[in-house]
Design a protein around this motif. Structure first.
Motif, mmCIF file in Angstrom:
data_model
loop_
_atom_site.group_PDB
_atom_site.id
_atom_site.type_symbol
_atom_site.label_atom_id
_atom_site.label_comp_id
_atom_site.label_asym_id
_atom_site.label_seq_id
_atom_site.Cartn_x
_atom_site.Cartn_y
_atom_site.Cartn_z
ATOM 1 N N ARG A 1 19.099 3.783 30.728
ATOM 2 C CA ARG A 1 18.352 4.005 32.080
ATOM 3 C C ARG A 1 18.763 5.080 32.961
ATOM 4 N NH1 ARG A 1 14.298 0.345 32.889
ATOM 5 N NH2 ARG A 1 14.239 0.599 35.294
ATOM 6 N N GLU A 2 20.057 5.051 33.253
ATOM 7 C CA GLU A 2 20.630 6.043 34.122
ATOM 8 C C GLU A 2 20.672 7.434 33.358
ATOM 9 O OE1 GLU A 2 24.434 4.913 35.823
ATOM 10 O OE2 GLU A 2 22.940 3.961 37.417
ATOM 11 N N LYS A 3 20.695 7.347 32.023
ATOM 12 C CA LYS A 3 20.322 8.899 31.352
ATOM 13 C C LYS A 3 18.999 9.359 31.541
ATOM 14 C CE LYS A 3 21.794 11.014 27.078
ATOM 15 N NZ LYS A 3 20.660 10.731 26.086
ATOM 16 N N VAL A 4 18.064 8.428 31.270
ATOM 17 C CA VAL A 4 16.583 8.875 31.517
ATOM 18 C C VAL A 4 16.472 9.323 33.143
ATOM 19 C CG1 VAL A 4 14.456 7.981 31.938
ATOM 20 C CG2 VAL A 4 15.627 7.300 29.991
ATOM 21 N N LEU B 1 13.345 14.163 27.637
ATOM 22 C CA LEU B 1 13.506 12.735 27.430
ATOM 23 C C LEU B 1 13.439 12.263 25.768
ATOM 24 C CD1 LEU B 1 11.625 11.140 30.262
ATOM 25 C CD2 LEU B 1 14.115 11.126 29.903
ATOM 26 N N ASP B 2 12.936 13.400 25.022
ATOM 27 C CA ASP B 2 13.000 13.483 23.616
ATOM 28 C C ASP B 2 12.429 11.975 22.996
ATOM 29 O OD1 ASP B 2 13.858 14.257 21.113
ATOM 30 O OD2 ASP B 2 15.817 13.310 21.221
ATOM 31 N N ILE B 3 11.183 11.606 23.517
ATOM 32 C CA ILE B 3 10.456 10.523 22.956
ATOM 33 C C ILE B 3 9.411 10.692 22.052
ATOM 34 C CG2 ILE B 3 10.454 9.198 25.109
ATOM 35 C CD1 ILE B 3 7.416 10.520 25.521
ATOM 36 N N GLY B 4 9.377 11.895 21.426
ATOM 37 C CA GLY B 4 8.862 12.330 20.222
ATOM 38 C C GLY B 4 7.183 13.045 20.640
#
Lengths: 529, 529
Positions: free
Chosen positions: A75-78, A204-207
């Motif tokens: 989460r902290e990375k997000v 965020l690299d979620i596709g």
């Protein structure tokens, strides 16, 4: 799931074996902790709650959850990814209270107002938990006389909704909002907000994702020319907003049966709201003379022409879908509206191509999570009248446009991508290990030297720890370096530094350095100079 | 205050002058915003609320407040300083919900329980806002079967207390907690927690401070040998806790009148709780045979001997004051307790050396802020029974020790140190400026290039901005570089880069670079390569 059960069984055998060998307690503890973790995962999958046999029911309130250190590391990375995008665009941050005076929230959320959490009346003011960050932001602007600001706010909001935890639909959840307030030339901030939304989701690299865009004025224009009476425009707009999860038939039913709209009017609306496209659709609507004769629709179309031009300059137009079925539930939008969707957003699709109908779990007001998607993962729009409404004077309006990143939904997508063991929650760089008789005070002294030099360090909280558990701790937490101290070496002013990531294992190893060079050597190895 | 009034008057004259000169609206806006800010500061000092003439009362709930971007920049610096200390000691972080099931909070806070905020019963579970982060942490440990963890959590907590806003005493406030849970050898984690507390306060640079230390078992032993009946031990302990703000006479009154203690017993207690010192006091108490015959007191003294030894190894013993009047209000402490105080902690002292008595504002339940101090700025202790109490089995106890940094109080001290104009809230590195006809799309294109390269950049949200307001924006927000674009230069593939911090001013200036070298040149100048 079978894999998890298998793993739990294996770990159980390991614990019995360790106990039989009279292994150090810390090793046993570690294995037991691993089992507890696995069982929690299993419960999460099977949907079983922890069966509790204790006096107080140990649980969190429905629709809320804890985050452990592994989840928090993700989460902290997000959060830090999102914040770095916001700051790149010049945003500052503000903070507002978790609860607001109830009357400030009243009448801002349309049909969703019933989902607001109230605080008990314990004497004094009547308050409610904030439902979003937008109304509090508008209250902040109105109260402080702020004429223009570009601000982000990342904070929890509260909705008494039906939860679907694994899909990131919760009663307490974070919103990550970015808004631009102020009187500016048309569509310039709007296009930057959409650019920001795209930068966030990309980083965020979620596709793959798509941004659906529409305009409240175009929708209002459509409703007007189709013949929707003025007082029904917002309720009908709410119904249209459900088109992403329900088929037209159900939405039409809601319009005609629940909301008393003339079926002929509903069908006219149906012709429009099924349209989607890009610049081509915009051109097509410009040729609809009836629509263009409507003042609202005309204004909305002009805005979109300008917006699309700017989005082309920003090289993001290909990610946009102009979608007339997008309505957004909230009452306060007045201009363009948008939301981002991914392949995870909609409900699962059946083999015949139809979508699964959402339903509740048996005997529960929670959703059956196999029947719904994560929904939109970012959304927002322009709201030019909210500040003026709060102040109670239209000449106090401050035009605003913003976006909210649905960080819980992003998190639920990312959680499926990461394996827990790949995530390092703890940032310790050096573990201080004693060979021999514990050397408690020496370990403390070495550790204090490391801390004072800004190096992240730990030692075992035992007066006389054995060697092996000290090494296992390094391995378990992936700590890269050990400082190993022994009495003889300390006496001649030396310590050993061992790179724990190298294959060389066992009690010995590492290279001797002068105690006085320890910090310099470690900083060098850690790349801190 | 007179200075502020003077400043407001001067700014008002500036605005009138600017309007007379028909200056750009953005300049006028900036000055008006500055006046609003000054007036807010003035209201803060005089204690007047904003007189509101609008329909809805635009205010935040009593005891809560907003933080603007300047205040947030200072707060984020405070948080990041604290987090870096916590991480240096190997802490991970977790998150728990803002509200808990009410029964989990019940009976944990002694006399303070009446200050808990409840959520309204809107159907479903009964919940309350968390009162601290400690009970939710214990609930987390109990629920997840965590056997050992070193965690920090920075989050808001809620207390329906009498607020004193400028002293950092609020109803909604942040706590920064660090706790070590697990079965370890005596006083090792305890000494590290105190070391961490000292590192945090030192790095926050709030001036001189002292750590008061005591032990619940020593206090209990004293109460026992003085003859306090068992059921009165916690209430009498609560009374002792008030000795930092009230004279012994008042505390004795509370003991004997309110709490029905025999005056002879109270006087015996009085003899002990006025003692304070260092290792010398510890030695003195060891010679008190009656005290040492008490099992509780003996155990507490032994702990302190070990603790003081470790604190000496950490080289922080000189900051410690062993103070028998320290009791801490909360029920759950079982071992050592401590709190940090500064010169701002206590109430103001009168000329005769006595302390100002705290009193409420006229016709209000808020404190008169001139009569109180900020209180302790960090506090904590050992609580070995809390997890077992929650689980309902003493064999499920997980020993814990922790500290909570009073970040609001730290913030209120730091706010007096910083001048708002010294704080840069916005991190923008480059402002993109057009000379000539606006060049809207070119400014957007350049800005997008900068963003894509990770450079923080902005441009003015006007299609055809004048030159001067663009430069003033750079100055107002202390933006270090401007990229200046003009039609002729763009046509030959060039832009100008101007260092805005250099004295050289005016419309021109800056050095020409090839458009294709712009990113490289800026990264070099920004130290990003």
């Amino acid at each position: 799931m079978e894999l998890l059960k298998q793993k739990i069984k294996e770990k159980g055998e390991q614990v019995r074996a360790l106990k039989a060998q009279k292994a150090d307690q810390s090793l046993v503890d570690a294995e037991v902790a691993a089992i507890v973790e696995l069982k929690k995962q299993l419960n999460g999958i099977t949907g079983e709650d922890n069966k509790n046999k204790n006096k107080i029911l140990l649980k969190v309130p429905k629709g809320t959850r804890d985050y452990n250190e592994i989840e928090m590391a993700i989460r902290e990375k997000v959060f830090s990814t999102i914040i770095s995008v916001f700051k790149r665009h010049g945003a500052v941050t503000i903070d507002t209270p978790v609860f607001e005076l109830r009357e400030i929230l009243t009448g801002k959320y349309g049909e969703e107002s019933k989902l607001i959490y109230n605080l008990e009346d314990q004497g004094g003011e009547l308050c409610s938990l904030r439902y979003d960050l937008t109304v509090p932001f508008a209250r902040f602007l109105a109260m402080n006389g702020t004429q223009s600001i570009k601000r982000y706010q990342i904070a929890k909001v509260y909705r008494r909704d039906q939860p679907a935890m694994t899909k990131g639909r919760m009663r307490e959840f974070y919103q990550c909002d970015f808004d631009i307030a102020g009187n500016f030339d048309p569509m310039i901030p709007d296009s930057e907000v959409i650019k920001i939304m795209i930068e966030c989701l990309t980083e965020l690299d979620i596709g793959k994702f798509t941004i659906k865009v529409n305009h409240r004025k175009i929708l209002d224009g459509i409703f007007e020319i189709c013949g929707v009476p003025e007082e029904k425009i917002r309720p009908i707009s709410s119904a249209v907003d459900k088109l992403d999860k329900s088929p037209w038939k159900d939405v039409r039913d809601e319009m005609t049966n629940e909301k008393g709209l003339d079926p002929i009017v509903a069908d006219r609306i149906g012709e429009y709201v099924k349209l989607k496209g890009g610049k081509d659709l915009l051109e097509k609507l410009y040729q609809d003379q009836k629509l263009c004769a409507n003042k609202n629709a005309k204004g909305g179309l002009e805005d979109l022409v300008l917006l699309f031009k700017y989005l082309e300059v920003f090289e993001v137009l290909d990610m946009i879908s102009f979608d007339l079925s997008l309505a957004r539930g909230l009452d306060y939008y007045t201009g363009i509206i948008y939301e981002a969707i991914t392949e995870h957003s909609g409900p699962p699709t059946l083999e015949d191509g139809t979508k699964v109908a959402r339903k509740l779990k048996k005997d529960s007001d929670e959703f059956d999570e196999t029947t719904i998607g994560v929904g939109s993962i970012a959304a927002g729009g322009r709201y030019d009248k909210l500040v003026g409404t709060l102040v109670g004077r239209t000449n106090s309006d401050i035009p605003c446009v913003g976006v909210s990143i649905g960080v819980e939904r992003v998190f639920s997508i990312l959680l499926q991508k990461y394996k827990p063991e790949q995530v390092k929650a703890n940032e310790v760089e050096v573990y201080v290990i004693a060979v021999g008789d514990g050397l408690m005070e020496d370990r403390m002294k070495v550790c204090a030297e490391l801390w004072n030099a800004g190096i992240k360090a730990e030692f075992m909280y035992k007066a006389k720890p054995k060697l092996q558990p000290q090494f296992s701790t390094c391995d378990r937490y992936q700590i890269p370096f050990a400082v190993i101290i022994g009495k003889d070496e300390l006496d001649i002013g030396q310590v050993r530094i061992k790179d724990m990531r190298s294959k060389e294992q066992g009690g010995g190893g590492g290279s001797s350095v002068k105690r006085s060079d320890m910090i310099t050597e470690l900083k060098l190895r850690l790349g801190k100079v």
